[in-house]
Design an enzyme around this catalytic site. Structure first.
Site, PDB file in Angstrom:
ATOM      1  N   PRO A  27       0.829  -1.209   0.000  1.00  0.00           N
ATOM      2  CA  PRO A  27       0.000   0.000   0.000  1.00  0.00           C
ATOM      3  C   PRO A  27       0.865   1.263   0.000  1.00  0.00           C
ATOM      4  CG  PRO A  27      -0.496  -1.425   1.910  1.00  0.00           C
ATOM      5  CD  PRO A  27       0.693  -2.001   1.231  1.00  0.00           C
ATOM      6  N   GLU A  30       1.183  -7.707   7.962  1.00  0.00           N
ATOM      7  CA  GLU A  30       1.391  -6.258   7.841  1.00  0.00           C
ATOM      8  C   GLU A  30       2.487  -5.955   6.820  1.00  0.00           C
ATOM      9  OE1 GLU A  30      -1.647  -6.021   9.765  1.00  0.00           O
ATOM     10  OE2 GLU A  30      -0.700  -4.074   9.438  1.00  0.00           O
ATOM     11  N   ARG A  67      -0.670  -8.292 -21.265  1.00  0.00           N
ATOM     12  CA  ARG A  67      -1.472  -7.958 -22.455  1.00  0.00           C
ATOM     13  C   ARG A  67      -0.676  -7.052 -23.393  1.00  0.00           C
ATOM     14  NH1 ARG A  67      -3.842  -2.909 -22.348  1.00  0.00           N
ATOM     15  NH2 ARG A  67      -5.501  -3.436 -23.816  1.00  0.00           N
ATOM     16  N   ASP A 127      -5.342   1.884 -26.340  1.00  0.00           N
ATOM     17  CA  ASP A 127      -5.666   1.907 -24.915  1.00  0.00           C
ATOM     18  C   ASP A 127      -6.064   3.319 -24.517  1.00  0.00           C
ATOM     19  OD1 ASP A 127      -3.359  -0.525 -23.451  1.00  0.00           O
ATOM     20  OD2 ASP A 127      -5.360  -0.682 -24.332  1.00  0.00           O
TER      21      ASP A 127
HETATM   22  N1  LIG Z   1      -2.550  -1.100  -3.472  1.00  0.00           N
HETATM   23  C1  LIG Z   1      -2.487  -1.962  -2.393  1.00  0.00           C
HETATM   24  C2  LIG Z   1      -1.512  -2.938  -2.154  1.00  0.00           C
HETATM   25  C3  LIG Z   1      -1.863  -3.540  -0.973  1.00  0.00           C
HETATM   26  C4  LIG Z   1      -1.122  -4.607  -0.262  1.00  0.00           C
HETATM   27  C5  LIG Z   1      -0.047  -5.253  -0.901  1.00  0.00           C
HETATM   28  C6  LIG Z   1       0.694  -6.215  -0.215  1.00  0.00           C
HETATM   29  C7  LIG Z   1       0.358  -6.522   1.112  1.00  0.00           C
HETATM   30  C8  LIG Z   1       0.923  -7.392   2.080  1.00  0.00           C
HETATM   31  C9  LIG Z   1       0.169  -7.262   3.246  1.00  0.00           C
HETATM   32  N2  LIG Z   1      -0.821  -6.352   3.009  1.00  0.00           N
HETATM   33  C10 LIG Z   1      -1.807  -5.951   4.014  1.00  0.00           C
HETATM   34  C11 LIG Z   1      -1.439  -4.638   4.630  1.00  0.00           C
HETATM   35  C12 LIG Z   1      -2.443  -3.842   5.120  1.00  0.00           C
HETATM   36  C13 LIG Z   1      -2.127  -2.618   5.724  1.00  0.00           C
HETATM   37  C14 LIG Z   1      -0.808  -2.202   5.832  1.00  0.00           C
HETATM   38  C15 LIG Z   1       0.207  -2.995   5.311  1.00  0.00           C
HETATM   39  C16 LIG Z   1      -0.102  -4.221   4.709  1.00  0.00           C
HETATM   40  C17 LIG Z   1      -0.734  -5.879   1.739  1.00  0.00           C
HETATM   41  C18 LIG Z   1      -1.483  -4.924   1.040  1.00  0.00           C
HETATM   42  N3  LIG Z   1      -2.988  -2.968  -0.492  1.00  0.00           N
HETATM   43  N4  LIG Z   1      -3.364  -2.006  -1.388  1.00  0.00           N
END
Ligand SMILES: Nc1cc(-c2ccc3ccn(Cc4ccccc4)c3c2)n[nH]1
Length: 238
Positions: free
Chosen positions: A87, A114, A156, A171
């Site tokens: 995220p 996490e 793709r 696209d």
């Molecule tokens: N764009 C996007 C990517 C992710 C993502 C990607 C990999 C992981 C691995 C664990 N989590 C859960 C998580 C929740 C909150 C804080 C940190 C990690 C993930 C979420 N969420 N949204």
């Protein structure tokens, strides 16, 4: 293969749909190869633990570097690009998809809990190119779905994967605007008719109509794409 994909996850079955969809067909033709690895194969204890409590406290668990390190040593060679969905990542865009579609080997590290101990990324970055990428401003449970989204967007674009090569040339994000509305038969359906211009043969008028529709939609739904703010990536969107 033209492009090799390796995905590491504690839920390898989660990636199976990738075999069924677009990348599957590309795999048959030998254009794209997909290998999925179970992170737990690199655990050394009887409980096959992949996570531990976070230093500094806080909720949840963090994935252990002692497992991810050896796994990536085996799965990710120096000439590969390591993609880590998170995220906290740089936004994944069509420009990045274009760039990654030109690579020969991509490795996706799917975290859970996490996330993965940051030293795993820092250590890998000493020998391979690492991209920490976000697919959007919403929080998922793990990296698997993000990986599937990115793989579909990337594969793709690889020549020979899409039947109709033309389709990705047009696209929506390639000219920075949203897609115009699409129609097919019947001409009238539940009292709704197809715009007359599309049923005529005037291709200049059709292009003009579609451009106007794209502009109107973009103004209405994605003013950020028009704001003309200096977008940092100067990607295919402009
Ligand atoms: N764009 C996007 C990517 C992710 C993502 C990607 C990999 C992981 C691995 C664990 N989590 C859960 C998580 C929740 C909150 C804080 C940190 C990690 C993930 C979420 N969420 N949204």
């Amino acid at each position: 293969p033209r492009l090799r994909l390796d995905v590491v996850s504690i839920f390898p079955d989660y990636l199976e749909p990738l075999r069924l969809s677009l990348p599957g067909r590309a795999a048959e033709r030998g254009i794209v190869s997909l290998a999925v690895h179970d992170l737990r194969d690199w655990t050394h204890d009887v409980h096959r633990a992949v996570d531990d409590s976070p230093y500094g406290g806080g909720p949840g668990m963090v994935m252990k570097p002692e497992i991810w390190g050896p796994c990536l040593d085996d799965v990710c060679p120096d000439d590969a690009i390591l993609v880590v969905p998170t995220p906290a990542g740089v936004p994944f865009t069509q420009a990045i998809a274009e760039e990654l579609s030109a690579a020969t080997h991509l490795v996706f590290a799917c975290g859970r809990y996490e996330g993965i101990d940051q030293r795993v990324v820092d250590d890998a970055a000493r020998r391979v190119r690492v991209l920490e990428l976000s697919i959007g401003d919403y929080v998922l449970i793990g990296g698997e779905v993000a990986t599937m989204v990115m793989v579909e967007a990337i594969v793709r674009l690889v020549d020979g994967v899409l039947g109709n090569a033309e389709s990705h040339r047009q696209d929506s994000f390639s000219d920075g605007l949203l897609e115009a509305p699409a129609y097919t038969r019947p001409q009238t359906w539940r009292g709704l008719s197809v715009p007359d211009v599309l049923r005529g043969g005037d291709h200049a008028a059709i292009l003009a109509w579609r451009r106007e529709q794209s502009l109107a939609r973009t103004r209405d739904r994605r003013p950020d794409l028009l704001a003309g703010e200096p977008d940092t990536d100067h990607g295919s969107r402009g």
